[in-house]
Motif scaffolding. Structure first.
Motif, mmCIF file in Angstrom:
data_model
loop_
_atom_site.group_PDB
_atom_site.id
_atom_site.type_symbol
_atom_site.label_atom_id
_atom_site.label_comp_id
_atom_site.label_asym_id
_atom_site.label_seq_id
_atom_site.Cartn_x
_atom_site.Cartn_y
_atom_site.Cartn_z
ATOM 1 N N LYS A 162 0.827 -1.205 0.000
ATOM 2 C CA LYS A 162 0.000 0.000 0.000
ATOM 3 C C LYS A 162 0.861 1.255 0.000
ATOM 4 O O LYS A 162 0.560 2.240 -0.688
ATOM 5 C CB LYS A 162 -0.945 0.000 1.194
ATOM 6 N N GLN A 175 1.099 4.355 -2.792
ATOM 7 C CA GLN A 175 0.979 5.767 -2.421
ATOM 8 C C GLN A 175 2.198 6.561 -2.907
ATOM 9 O O GLN A 175 2.065 7.708 -3.329
ATOM 10 C CB GLN A 175 0.844 5.888 -0.902
ATOM 11 N N ARG A 176 3.343 5.940 -2.871
ATOM 12 C CA ARG A 176 4.578 6.600 -3.313
ATOM 13 C C ARG A 176 4.615 6.733 -4.826
ATOM 14 O O ARG A 176 5.113 7.721 -5.363
ATOM 15 C CB ARG A 176 5.771 5.763 -2.834
ATOM 16 N N PRO A 188 1.842 6.495 -7.463
ATOM 17 C CA PRO A 188 0.401 6.332 -7.728
ATOM 18 C C PRO A 188 0.075 5.777 -9.107
ATOM 19 O O PRO A 188 -1.034 5.278 -9.313
ATOM 20 C CB PRO A 188 -0.155 7.752 -7.558
#
Length: 399
Positions: free
Chosen positions: A91, A95-96, A98
Motif C-alpha cells: 500500500k 501511495q509513493r 500512484p
C-alpha cells in the motif's frame, strides 16, 4: 548490508535483514534471523519484484532511492507471493508511486483486495504470459500452493534469473553475503531444511510438480524471497528440494520424547546408546519440552528412523509430544521407520495414542510399541534394546 547489490547490470537486490523478530509467522524461532529479499529491475519500464515486511519499509525505500534517479517512476510491482512479509509495503508503494501497476494472477488479486482493498491499476497474468520492459522481459510461471494458492515465479529472460518467491528460501540473515558462492553451503543447509520442512514441507506433491516444470525453463540464477541467491550452484538447492520433497531420509535416527520425572527419558537414553552400539552414527535425541518442534521436524526430515516416546498424561499423550504428532500428521509425513515407547502409572494413554498416530500416518513400525509400568525395569530395557536393534538393522539395510 549495502543496498542495491547487483545481480546483473540493471537488476538489483533491495532486500533487508531482520535480526529483531523472534518468531517467524509468530511461531518458528529465528535464532539466526531472516532476510526479506526484494528486487528492482531498471529499464525503460522499472519493475519491483515483491516488497518487504512493513517494519523494514524505510530501508526498502532507501534502496530504491539509491538506484533510481530523482523523480524517476516505478512502473510495475510484481507480486510473487502475498504473505505479509513480502507484500507488507504494497500500500505504501502505491501511495509513493500512484501510477504503478500491480502484476499478479487471479488469486493474487483476491488476496490484494482482502488485505488492502481495490486497486484500479492491475495486470492479471497467467502461465507463460510475458511482460516487455524494454531491454528485459518477464515470463510468469504459476506454482500454486508453494505455499499459498496464489504463489508464482517470475523469469527475467535476458539474464535467465528466476524470482522464485518462498521456494528455495531459508531462515537466517545474509551476514555480509548474498550469493551461494560466497558461503560454505554445508553451514546453510540446516536452516534451509528447517525452512522447507516447517513452511513448505506439507506440499511435497506441489514441490515435485514445480521441479518438473522448472526442467523446461532456462534458468541461470534463482533469486528467492529469503536466504541466498543461487548464481553458482542452483542445482544444489534443486537437488535438496527434490530429496526433501520425496522424503528420502539419510541413515540416522531421531528420538523425540516427553518426560515429566525422567522415567521415559531413561528409556530414550538407553535406546540412543543401543543404536550407537548397533552401528548407527547419526542419532539425534530431543526432549520435546526443551527443543522447539521446528528443529525436531527438520531432523525428522533428514533421517530415516523416528522413535517417539511419551508418558501418559491425563489419559493422552504428553502435550509436547502430542503437538509433534499433530504437526507430523498435518505435514503428511511418510517414508519413515517408526518405533514407539513410553511409560504409564495407573491408566495409560500415551502409547495408545502413539499407536493411533502410527495408524493415521501409515508409517511402518519396526517393533511392537512398548509401555513400561511405573518405571522401566530390566525387562523393559531389554525391549528397548530390541527396538534399537531392529531400527538399526532396517536403517542400515535401507541405505
Amino acid at each position: 548490508m549495502n543496498h542495491g547489490i547487483k545481480l546483473s547490470q540493471h537488476i538489483f537486490w533491495i532486500g533487508v535483514n531482520d535480526r529483531r523478530t523472534h518468531l517467524f509467522e509468530n511461531l518458528w524461532p529465528l535464532d539466526k534471523g531472516i532476510s526479506y529479499n526484494a528486487y528492482l529491475i531498471r529499464d525503460k519500464k522499472n519493475v519491483l519484484i515483491d516488497t518487504v515486511e512493513i517494519g523494514h519499509v524505510e530501508s526498502y525505500f532507501d534502496a530504491i532511492d539509491e538506484i533510481l534517479e530523482s523523480g524517476e517512476n516505478v512502473d510495475y510491482l510484481v507480486i510473487n507471493h502475498m504473505e505479509p512479509d513480502h507484500s507488507g509495503a504494497l500500500k505504501l508503494i502505491t501511495q509513493r508511486y500512484p501510477d504503478i501497476t500491480l502484476v499478479g494472477n487471479k488469486n493474487t488479486f483476491k488476496f490484494v483486495r482482502g488485505f488492502f482493498g481495490d486497486f484500479k491499476r492491475i495486470l492479471e497474468v497467467v502461465e507463460g504470459d510475458t511482460l516487455d520492459l524494454g531491454d528485459h522481459s518477464l515470463t510468469f510461471v504459476m506454482t500454486p500452493m508453494l505455499h499459498w494458492p496464489e504463489t508464482m515465479m517470475t523469469l527475467e529472460t535476458k539474464n535467465q534469473i528466476l524470482f522464485t518467491g518462498d521456494v528455495f528460501g531459508s531462515f537466517g540473515t545474509l551476514d555480509g553475503v548474498l550469493f551461494d558462492d560466497e558461503v560454505n553451503l554445508d553451514d546453510w543447509e540446516p536452516e534451509q531444511r528447517r525452512y522447507y520442512s516447517n513452511i513448505v514441507g506439507k506440499y511435497v506433491k506441489q514441490t515435485q510438480r514445480a521441479l518438473e516444470k522448472l526442467k523446461t525453463v532456462n534458468v541461470r540464477m534463482f533469486a528467492p524471497t529469503h536466504g541466498l541467491i543461487w548464481r553458482q550452484h542452483p542445482d544444489h538447492i534443486v537437488n535438496l528440494y527434490d530429496r526433501w520433497s520425496r522424503l528420502d531420509g539419510d541413515p540416522g535416527v531421531v528420538i523425540a520424547y516427553g518426560s515429566m520425572y525422567g522415567r521415559t527419558e531413561r528409556m530414550a537414553e538407553y535406546i540412543a546408546r543401543e543404536l550407537i552400539l548397533a552401528g548407527i552414527r547419526h542419532v539425534k535425541v530431543y526432549d520435546a519440552s526443551k527443543t522447539h518442534l521446528s528443529y525436531i521436524l527438520s531432523d525428522i526430515w533428514k533421517y530415516r528412523g523416528l522413535i517417539i516416546g511419551s508418558p501418559a498424561y491425563n489419559n493422552r499423550l504428553f502435550p509436547t509430544i502430542e503437538a509433534l504428532t499433530i504437526k507430523l500428521e498435518q505435514l503428511h509425513i511418510k517414508n519413515r521407520l517408526l518405533g514407539l515407547f513410553g511409560t504409564a502409572t495407573w491408566s495409560g494413554g500415551g502409547v495408545k495414542n502413539l499407536i493411533r498416530f502410527a495408524e493415521t500416518t501409515g508409517l511402518e513400525m519396526v517393533h511392537p510399541p512398548h509401555e513400561a509400568k511405573y518405571r522401566p525395569l530390566e525387562k523393559d530395557y531389554e525391549i528397548c534394546r530390541d527396538i534399537a536393534g531392529r531400527m538399526a538393522t532396517r536403517v542400515k539395510n535401507d541405505e
